[in-house]
Motif scaffolding. Structure first.
Motif, PDB file in Angstrom:
ATOM      1  N   ALA A  64      15.998  10.804  19.713  1.00 35.44           N
ATOM      2  CA  ALA A  64      15.652  10.878  18.886  1.00 35.44           C
ATOM      3  C   ALA A  64      16.693  11.455  17.473  1.00 35.44           C
ATOM      4  N   ALA A  65      16.552  11.759  16.221  1.00 33.30           N
ATOM      5  CA  ALA A  65      17.866  11.252  15.679  1.00 33.30           C
ATOM      6  C   ALA A  65      17.068  12.421  13.860  1.00 33.30           C
ATOM      7  N   LEU A  66      18.488  12.632  14.071  1.00 35.45           N
ATOM      8  CA  LEU A  66      18.135  13.344  12.387  1.00 35.45           C
ATOM      9  C   LEU A  66      18.688  12.231  11.971  1.00 35.45           C
ATOM     10  N   LEU A  67      18.526  12.369  10.074  1.00 39.31           N
ATOM     11  CA  LEU A  67      18.816  10.946   9.828  1.00 39.31           C
ATOM     12  C   LEU A  67      18.503  11.416   8.195  1.00 39.31           C
ATOM     13  N   ARG A  68      18.877  11.122   6.524  1.00 42.99           N
ATOM     14  CA  ARG A  68      18.649  11.003   6.048  1.00 42.99           C
ATOM     15  C   ARG A  68      19.015  10.332   4.346  1.00 42.99           C
ATOM     16  N   GLY A  69      18.216  10.253   3.958  1.00 49.35           N
ATOM     17  CA  GLY A  69      17.461   9.194   2.857  1.00 49.35           C
ATOM     18  C   GLY A  69      16.253   8.183   3.895  1.00 49.35           C
ATOM     19  N   GLU A  70      16.027   7.280   2.550  1.00 45.06           N
ATOM     20  CA  GLU A  70      14.559   6.393   3.177  1.00 45.06           C
ATOM     21  C   GLU A  70      14.945   5.417   5.172  1.00 45.06           C
ATOM     22  N   VAL A  71      14.207   5.957   5.583  1.00 46.05           N
ATOM     23  CA  VAL A  71      14.317   5.024   7.145  1.00 46.05           C
ATOM     24  C   VAL A  71      13.220   3.808   6.907  1.00 46.05           C
ATOM     25  N   ARG A  72      13.555   2.841   7.429  1.00 44.92           N
ATOM     26  CA  ARG A  72      13.328   1.276   7.271  1.00 44.92           C
ATOM     27  C   ARG A  72      12.914   0.973   7.881  1.00 44.92           C
ATOM     28  N   ALA A  73      13.835   1.528   8.928  1.00 45.64           N
ATOM     29  CA  ALA A  73      13.278   0.787  10.679  1.00 45.64           C
ATOM     30  C   ALA A  73      11.965   0.541  11.403  1.00 45.64           C
ATOM     31  N   PRO A  74      11.653  -1.087  11.571  1.00 48.31           N
ATOM     32  CA  PRO A  74      10.340  -0.932  12.368  1.00 48.31           C
ATOM     33  C   PRO A  74      10.671   0.490  13.829  1.00 48.31           C
ATOM     34  N   GLY A  75       9.408   0.264  14.251  1.00 43.54           N
ATOM     35  CA  GLY A  75       8.914   1.359  15.164  1.00 43.54           C
ATOM     36  C   GLY A  75       9.049   2.483  15.259  1.00 43.54           C
ATOM     37  N   LEU A  76       9.582   2.979  14.112  1.00 37.81           N
ATOM     38  CA  LEU A  76      10.018   4.799  14.351  1.00 37.81           C
ATOM     39  C   LEU A  76       8.829   5.355  13.567  1.00 37.81           C
ATOM     40  N   LEU A  77       8.954   6.480  13.956  1.00 32.91           N
ATOM     41  CA  LEU A  77       8.254   7.760  12.849  1.00 32.91           C
ATOM     42  C   LEU A  77       8.589   8.503  12.419  1.00 32.91           C
ATOM     43  N   THR A  78       8.982   9.651  10.836  1.00 28.21           N
ATOM     44  CA  THR A  78       9.154   9.956  11.029  1.00 28.21           C
ATOM     45  C   THR A  78       8.704  11.600  10.594  1.00 28.21           C
ATOM     46  N   GLU A  79       9.301  12.519  10.398  1.00 30.77           N
ATOM     47  CA  GLU A  79       8.573  14.180  10.364  1.00 30.77           C
ATOM     48  C   GLU A  79       9.652  14.539   9.110  1.00 30.77           C
ATOM     49  N   GLN A  80       9.595  14.630   7.600  1.00 34.90           N
ATOM     50  CA  GLN A  80      10.869  15.367   6.744  1.00 34.90           C
ATOM     51  C   GLN A  80      10.416  16.402   7.568  1.00 34.90           C
ATOM     52  N   ALA A  97      41.938  20.251   1.436  1.00 35.62           N
ATOM     53  CA  ALA A  97      41.853  19.376   0.531  1.00 35.62           C
ATOM     54  C   ALA A  97      40.734  18.969  -0.273  1.00 35.62           C
ATOM     55  N   MET A  98      39.717  19.282  -0.204  1.00 36.34           N
ATOM     56  CA  MET A  98      38.405  19.260  -0.517  1.00 36.34           C
ATOM     57  C   MET A  98      37.767  20.208  -1.185  1.00 36.34           C
ATOM     58  N   ALA A  99      37.480  19.551  -2.343  1.00 36.69           N
ATOM     59  CA  ALA A  99      36.044  20.173  -3.570  1.00 36.69           C
ATOM     60  C   ALA A  99      34.802  19.545  -4.130  1.00 36.69           C
ATOM     61  N   TYR A 100      33.301  20.044  -2.865  1.00 38.51           N
ATOM     62  CA  TYR A 100      32.181  20.092  -3.240  1.00 38.51           C
ATOM     63  C   TYR A 100      31.724  20.382  -4.842  1.00 38.51           C
ATOM     64  N   ILE A 101      31.188  19.729  -5.284  1.00 41.66           N
ATOM     65  CA  ILE A 101      31.373  20.099  -6.743  1.00 41.66           C
ATOM     66  C   ILE A 101      29.243  19.235  -6.791  1.00 41.66           C
ATOM     67  N   PRO A 102      28.510  20.637  -7.087  1.00 38.99           N
ATOM     68  CA  PRO A 102      26.855  20.374  -7.662  1.00 38.99           C
ATOM     69  C   PRO A 102      26.868  19.171  -8.353  1.00 38.99           C
ATOM     70  N   LEU A 103      25.505  18.066  -8.468  1.00 39.39           N
ATOM     71  CA  LEU A 103      25.549  17.147  -9.411  1.00 39.39           C
ATOM     72  C   LEU A 103      24.225  17.430  -9.802  1.00 39.39           C
ATOM     73  N   THR A 104      23.843  17.666 -11.115  1.00 39.29           N
ATOM     74  CA  THR A 104      22.953  18.690 -11.565  1.00 39.29           C
ATOM     75  C   THR A 104      21.448  16.988 -11.679  1.00 39.29           C
ATOM     76  N   ASP A 105      22.038  15.479 -11.821  1.00 37.17           N
ATOM     77  CA  ASP A 105      21.041  15.127 -12.076  1.00 37.17           C
ATOM     78  C   ASP A 105      21.316  13.525 -11.204  1.00 37.17           C
ATOM     79  N   ALA A 106      21.083  14.358 -10.028  1.00 35.08           N
ATOM     80  CA  ALA A 106      21.386  12.686  -8.869  1.00 35.08           C
ATOM     81  C   ALA A 106      20.443  13.647  -7.498  1.00 35.08           C
ATOM     82  N   PRO A 107      19.386  12.516  -7.403  1.00 31.50           N
ATOM     83  CA  PRO A 107      17.801  13.415  -6.430  1.00 31.50           C
ATOM     84  C   PRO A 107      18.400  13.509  -5.520  1.00 31.50           C
ATOM     85  N   ALA A 108      17.744  14.668  -4.639  1.00 30.56           N
ATOM     86  CA  ALA A 108      17.982  15.133  -3.517  1.00 30.56           C
ATOM     87  C   ALA A 108      17.903  14.431  -2.158  1.00 30.56           C
ATOM     88  N   VAL A 109      18.592  14.947  -1.015  1.00 30.01           N
ATOM     89  CA  VAL A 109      17.669  13.852   0.137  1.00 30.01           C
ATOM     90  C   VAL A 109      17.257  13.822   0.889  1.00 30.01           C
TER      91      VAL A 109
END
Length: 283
Positions: free
Chosen positions: A139-155, A244-256
């Motif tokens: 099984a796999a934890l995936l992000r975004g749309e899963v298009r591979a044939p033969g796979l079942l998913t639950e969000q 050395a990294m900063a993560y800043i929320p994006l207000t206009d990007a759709p959630a994944v």
């Protein structure tokens, strides 16, 4: 003639190396033996798997399809043998990046407490389905749309997108950002397993400069090294904090969307338990 496991292994060696010579070396066989085994397999299947019309071998469309199925078959065979030797059947959970985010530790610990007889192995595999389509994981934890044939998913949930910036970037002190504010920057794109493409931006604000990377480690290095900025989800911020990294929320990007995926067909008997626990812990 009947198809045997050796035919699968021979074909996969050719598919991996795209060379009869290198496949023969890998299998410790002669080149004529490898060529003969491939011909036998093609004759038995009634399709051409390898295009030999040029100086360089290439898989035909039938060969590409058969490669995925042959990989699953060989992996299942090898795992069955390993299971017999060990006496246990671990459940392999793949991910391409950030696993279950901030829920990862709870998921692993709850599984160990509730299913101690079945080890849950978390494996990072740098491809679009985290090794699931190839049979490397159950099984796999995936992000975004899963298009591979033969796979079942639950969000399971969704994750907000964030910008990844060098900590000393002029925008790093902002509370929020918009996609347009990144348009004049070089964008690091993970084309192997990432969810960010230039289509995320409106056409008028689309960045013109990108660099291509293949995994999260290289993505982080490109940004902390000052070569680029990036877009990811909040899970990366939680799993990969960096001075050395900063993560800043994006207000206009759709959630994944974050999904749990598994193959349609016979699989590990504990997959339903994993689905139920993932919903409890993550949803």
């Amino acid at each position: 003639m009947s198809i045997e496991l050796r035919h699968f292994r021979c074909f996969l060696a050719i598919a991996d190396t795209l060379s009869v010579t290198r496949a023969a070396e890998r299998l410790h066989l002669t080149q004529p033996a490898v060529s003969r085994t491939l011909r036998q397999l093609e004759q038995e299947l009634g399709v051409r798997l390898v295009d030999r019309s040029t100086h360089h071998l290439a898989l035909t469309p039938d060969g590409l399809t058969f490669r995925d199925q042959a990989t699953i078959a060989v992996t299942a065979f090898d795992r069955a043998l390993a299971h017999g030797h060990r006496g246990t059947w671990p459940l392999r959970l793949g991910h391409a990046w950030s696993a279950a985010g901030r829920f990862t530790t709870d998921l692993l610990r709850r599984w160990h407490e509730e299913h101690p007889e079945t080890p849950l192995e978390l494996l990072r595999v740098d491809d679009r389905t985290a090794g699931l389509a190839r049979g490397d994981v159950d099984a796999a934890l995936l992000r975004g749309e899963v298009r591979a044939p033969g796979l079942l998913t639950e969000q399971l949930t969704t994750e907000p997108r964030v910008a990844g910036l060098p900590a000393d970037d002029p925008l790093a002190g902002r509370e929020t950002l918009t996609l347009a504010e990144l348009s004049d920057r070089t964008i690091a794109l993970n084309t192997v397993s990432g969810t960010t493409t230039l289509d995320l931006w409106p056409h008028a604000d689309r960045p013109v400069t990108t660099i291509t990377i293949g995994n999260t480690d290289d993505w982080l290095a490109a940004i902390t090294g000052g070569r680029a900025v990036g877009v990811t989800t909040s899970a990366t911020a939680g799993m990969h904090p960096h001075p050395a990294m900063a993560y800043i929320p994006l207000t206009d990007a759709p959630a994944v969307p974050v999904v749990l995926a598994w193959r349609d067909g016979p699989g590990h008997p504990r997959i339903p338990d994993l689905i139920a626990l993932a919903h409890e812990v993550i949803s």
